[in-house]
Design a protein around this motif. Structure first.
Motif, PDB file in Angstrom:
ATOM      1  N   ARG A  12       9.873 -73.841   4.178  1.00 18.28           N
ATOM      2  CA  ARG A  12       8.871 -74.953   4.607  1.00 18.28           C
ATOM      3  C   ARG A  12       7.630 -74.229   5.257  1.00 18.28           C
ATOM      4  O   ARG A  12       6.604 -74.713   4.748  1.00 18.28           O
ATOM      5  N   LYS A  13       7.914 -73.138   6.085  1.00 15.70           N
ATOM      6  CA  LYS A  13       6.739 -72.354   6.765  1.00 15.70           C
ATOM      7  C   LYS A  13       5.996 -71.601   5.846  1.00 15.70           C
ATOM      8  O   LYS A  13       4.915 -71.643   5.659  1.00 15.70           O
ATOM      9  N   HIS A  14       6.785 -70.887   4.754  1.00 17.62           N
ATOM     10  CA  HIS A  14       6.345 -70.315   3.675  1.00 17.62           C
ATOM     11  C   HIS A  14       5.301 -70.977   2.642  1.00 17.62           C
ATOM     12  O   HIS A  14       4.325 -70.845   2.271  1.00 17.62           O
ATOM     13  N   LEU A  15       5.691 -72.324   2.685  1.00 21.01           N
ATOM     14  CA  LEU A  15       5.105 -73.245   1.561  1.00 21.01           C
ATOM     15  C   LEU A  15       3.634 -73.928   2.374  1.00 21.01           C
ATOM     16  O   LEU A  15       2.956 -74.511   1.872  1.00 21.01           O
ATOM     17  N   GLY A  16       3.849 -73.661   3.828  1.00 16.81           N
ATOM     18  CA  GLY A  16       2.652 -74.447   4.694  1.00 16.81           C
ATOM     19  C   GLY A  16       2.799 -75.815   5.004  1.00 16.81           C
ATOM     20  O   GLY A  16       1.957 -76.365   5.373  1.00 16.81           O
TER      21      GLY A  16
END
Length: 125
Positions: A12-16
């Motif tokens: 989720r964080k990687h995808l922003g």
């Protein structure tokens, strides 16, 4: 190595995305996603499939943490191949010839750009 619920948060964080945005895309409530991320709730098979399809995530990575996070074949790639397979052999030949020609043009442009950059670097030195 991290756990499945930790990999959901990493993804989720990687995808922003924040929790609200991510959960909306896969049809979950934000609170449910939050519980999954902290390991209080588990993912269903349906959730896993949906996450992989929606975000082009490697199922192997999501389940085990091995391999690459993102699947190199995007949904668009899979759709193109699916449609291509439905074409007649004659039309497949035409499409294939066009794709090869476009690839050669793109490859030449990249090569020309690399040469131009090298010349610019030489000039700057």
């Amino acid at each position: 190595m991290n756990t499945l619920h930790e990999r959901i948060k990493i993804l989720r964080k990687h995808l922003g995305y924040n929790q609200e945005e991510f959960s909306e895309k896969i049809g979950l409530k934000r609170a449910a996603l939050s519980l999954i991320e902290i390991g209080k709730n588990s993912l269903t098979e349906s959730n896993i499939r949906l996450i992989c399809m929606t975000f082009d995530v490697s199922r192997e990575w999501l389940e085990t943490g091995t391999g690459k996070m993102l699947d190199p074949d995007t949904a668009e790639d899979r759709e193109f191949l699916s449609l291509y397979k439905k074409l007649s052999p004659e039309i497949k030949g035409v499409v294939f010839d066009h794709v090869k020609a476009l690839y050669k043009i793109e490859k030449k442009k990249k090569k020309d750009a690399n040469i131009e950059n090298e010349l610019k670097e030489d000039k700057d030195e």
